[in-house]
Design a protein around this motif. Structure first.
Motif, short mmCIF file in Angstrom:
data_model
loop_
_atom_site.label_atom_id
_atom_site.label_comp_id
_atom_site.label_asym_id
_atom_site.label_seq_id
_atom_site.Cartn_x
_atom_site.Cartn_y
_atom_site.Cartn_z
N THR A 170 15.27 15.34 -18.23
CA THR A 170 15.65 13.98 -18.24
C THR A 170 15.71 13.56 -16.07
O THR A 170 15.30 12.91 -15.69
CB THR A 170 16.70 13.14 -18.61
OG1 THR A 170 16.17 12.62 -20.39
CG2 THR A 170 16.33 11.74 -17.84
N ALA A 171 16.27 14.87 -15.92
CA ALA A 171 17.02 14.58 -13.99
C ALA A 171 15.97 14.42 -13.58
O ALA A 171 15.72 14.56 -12.57
CB ALA A 171 18.30 15.10 -13.75
N VAL A 172 15.58 16.14 -13.96
CA VAL A 172 14.23 16.66 -12.97
C VAL A 172 12.46 15.75 -13.11
O VAL A 172 12.50 15.14 -11.65
CB VAL A 172 13.71 17.66 -13.49
CG1 VAL A 172 12.45 18.56 -13.16
CG2 VAL A 172 14.56 19.29 -13.52
N VAL A 173 12.80 14.88 -14.27
CA VAL A 173 11.26 14.33 -14.50
C VAL A 173 11.43 12.68 -13.14
O VAL A 173 10.76 12.04 -12.11
CB VAL A 173 11.41 13.62 -15.83
CG1 VAL A 173 10.17 12.41 -15.71
CG2 VAL A 173 10.71 14.88 -16.74
N ASN A 174 13.06 12.29 -12.92
CA ASN A 174 13.55 11.15 -12.54
C ASN A 174 13.40 11.35 -11.07
O ASN A 174 13.40 10.81 -10.07
CB ASN A 174 14.66 10.57 -13.57
CG ASN A 174 14.13 9.73 -14.60
OD1 ASN A 174 14.18 8.57 -14.00
ND2 ASN A 174 15.04 10.65 -15.68
N PHE A 175 13.87 12.13 -10.55
CA PHE A 175 13.95 12.61 -9.93
C PHE A 175 12.85 13.07 -8.61
O PHE A 175 13.26 12.48 -7.44
CB PHE A 175 15.41 14.07 -9.26
CG PHE A 175 16.85 13.60 -9.36
CD1 PHE A 175 17.04 12.66 -7.92
CD2 PHE A 175 17.18 13.91 -10.29
CE1 PHE A 175 18.53 12.62 -8.46
CE2 PHE A 175 19.03 13.50 -10.34
CZ PHE A 175 19.43 13.07 -9.52
N ILE A 176 12.19 13.44 -9.56
CA ILE A 176 10.93 14.12 -8.93
C ILE A 176 10.27 13.06 -8.45
O ILE A 176 9.12 12.49 -7.14
CB ILE A 176 9.68 15.05 -8.95
CG1 ILE A 176 11.28 16.87 -9.03
CG2 ILE A 176 8.66 15.04 -9.35
CD1 ILE A 176 9.85 17.65 -10.54
N ASN A 177 10.38 11.48 -9.43
CA ASN A 177 9.59 10.85 -9.77
C ASN A 177 10.01 9.42 -8.67
O ASN A 177 9.79 9.06 -7.87
CB ASN A 177 10.31 9.41 -11.16
CG ASN A 177 9.01 8.60 -11.01
OD1 ASN A 177 7.91 8.33 -10.17
ND2 ASN A 177 9.89 7.85 -11.48
N ILE A 178 11.22 10.10 -8.08
CA ILE A 178 12.05 9.00 -6.84
C ILE A 178 11.17 9.61 -5.73
O ILE A 178 11.39 9.16 -5.27
CB ILE A 178 13.68 9.06 -7.24
CG1 ILE A 178 14.24 8.40 -8.45
CG2 ILE A 178 14.19 8.78 -6.00
CD1 ILE A 178 15.10 8.77 -8.56
N SER A 179 11.63 11.28 -5.97
CA SER A 179 11.20 11.54 -4.28
C SER A 179 9.31 10.84 -4.25
O SER A 179 9.59 11.05 -2.54
CB SER A 179 11.31 13.20 -4.31
OG SER A 179 12.25 13.34 -4.50
N VAL A 180 8.74 11.41 -5.16
CA VAL A 180 7.50 11.33 -4.63
C VAL A 180 7.50 9.56 -4.88
O VAL A 180 6.23 9.15 -3.98
CB VAL A 180 6.93 12.10 -6.29
CG1 VAL A 180 5.28 10.73 -5.42
CG2 VAL A 180 6.55 13.19 -6.14
N ASN A 181 7.98 8.42 -5.33
CA ASN A 181 7.53 7.29 -5.48
C ASN A 181 8.09 6.20 -5.46
O ASN A 181 8.57 5.06 -5.21
CB ASN A 181 6.81 7.04 -7.49
CG ASN A 181 5.39 7.70 -7.57
OD1 ASN A 181 4.53 8.03 -6.93
ND2 ASN A 181 5.67 7.93 -9.17
#
Length: 255
Positions: free
Chosen positions: A36-47
């Motif tokens: 959950t953390a990996v998916v969300n943090f990369i999402n935040i970083s990208v979008n």
């Protein structure tokens, strides 16, 4: 290492299933929150929101005698993901109930004398404009405040989403354990259900890690149905559990 054993050595699941209950629970709790953390943090970083984007979008303003005045009087901003939505109208003191959309993850409604912050459609906090006036609020400081609050909200969402993912994983582990129990009985093998459930937790590892394929969607914009990853997790957990039962079926003692 439990991860390596869970992924590549299902024949060793009896050893893992012999562990105390808290160990497999902590194991799957860690992996569900990790994904959950990996998916969300990369999402935040990208979008996610960038400071420069906020700085460009936020209009000039001033505070006099505890009253906010912005250029044009009315302002609205929403990012592409609609995770942050800002609405300002410095000609009024209160937004009407029908003006609160409740559609974004974090929404900020600003009037001439206060700022209301909503999380997932529910009011989280109210900040009087006079408070910002006392601090000598500048545009740069406001950008920093909104940027940091957006990150705090993102972390809180990771906690809630991680818990939801953890409970979801336990539910399909429970279901697949029932299926494995039926298969074992059909093969004439008696396996204690508690051992099957603990084995199911480890068997769900590959399925949980399959959720990381969401990163492909996040990074490349590939369209997919979110349920695909749920059923993929389900499928691989069942495969691992059936493999476990087949490996154990020739053992003479009850497991």
């Amino acid at each position: 290492m439990q991860l390596i054993t869970a992924l590549f050595h299902p024949e060793k699941y009896p050893e893992l299933a012999a562990k105390k209950w808290w160990k497999p629970v902590i194991y799957i709790l860690f992996w569900t929150f990790f994904v959950t953390a990996v998916v969300n943090f990369i999402n935040i970083s990208v979008n996610g929101i960038e400071k420069e984007e906020l700085k460009e979008k936020i209009p000039e303003f001033q505070i006099q005698d505890g009253v906010l005045q912005i250029e044009g009087g009315v302002y609205e901003f929403a990012d592409e993901e609609y995770s942050l939505h800002i609405v300002a109208n410095t000609d009024i003191s209160e937004f009407a109930a029908e003006d609160i959309k409740g559609e974004g993850i974090q929404e900020v409604y600003i009037t001439k004398d206060k700022m209301d912050v909503y999380l997932l459609g529910e009011k989280y906090s109210t900040f009087p404009i006079s408070m910002f006036a006392a601090e000598g609020l500048t545009k740069e400081a406001l950008v920093e405040f909104i940027y940091i609050s957006a990150w705090i909200v993102s972390v809180l969402l990771i906690v809630f989403e991680g818990l939801a993912f953890f409970l979801q994983t336990l539910m399909y582990v429970l279901t697949t354990s029932f299926i494995a129990d039926i298969v074992a009985k059909y093969m004439g093998k008696r396996i204690a259900f508690g051992k099957l459930f603990k084995s199911g937790i480890y068997a769900s590892t590959f399925g949980v890690l399959c959720q990381l394929f969401q990163l492909w969607h996040i990074l490349r914009g590939v369209e997919y149905e979110p349920t695909v990853f749920y059923y993929l997790s389900y499928f691989f957990t069942i495969i691992y559990m059936v493999r476990v039962v087949i490996k154990w079926k020739d053992e003479k003692t009850e497991i």
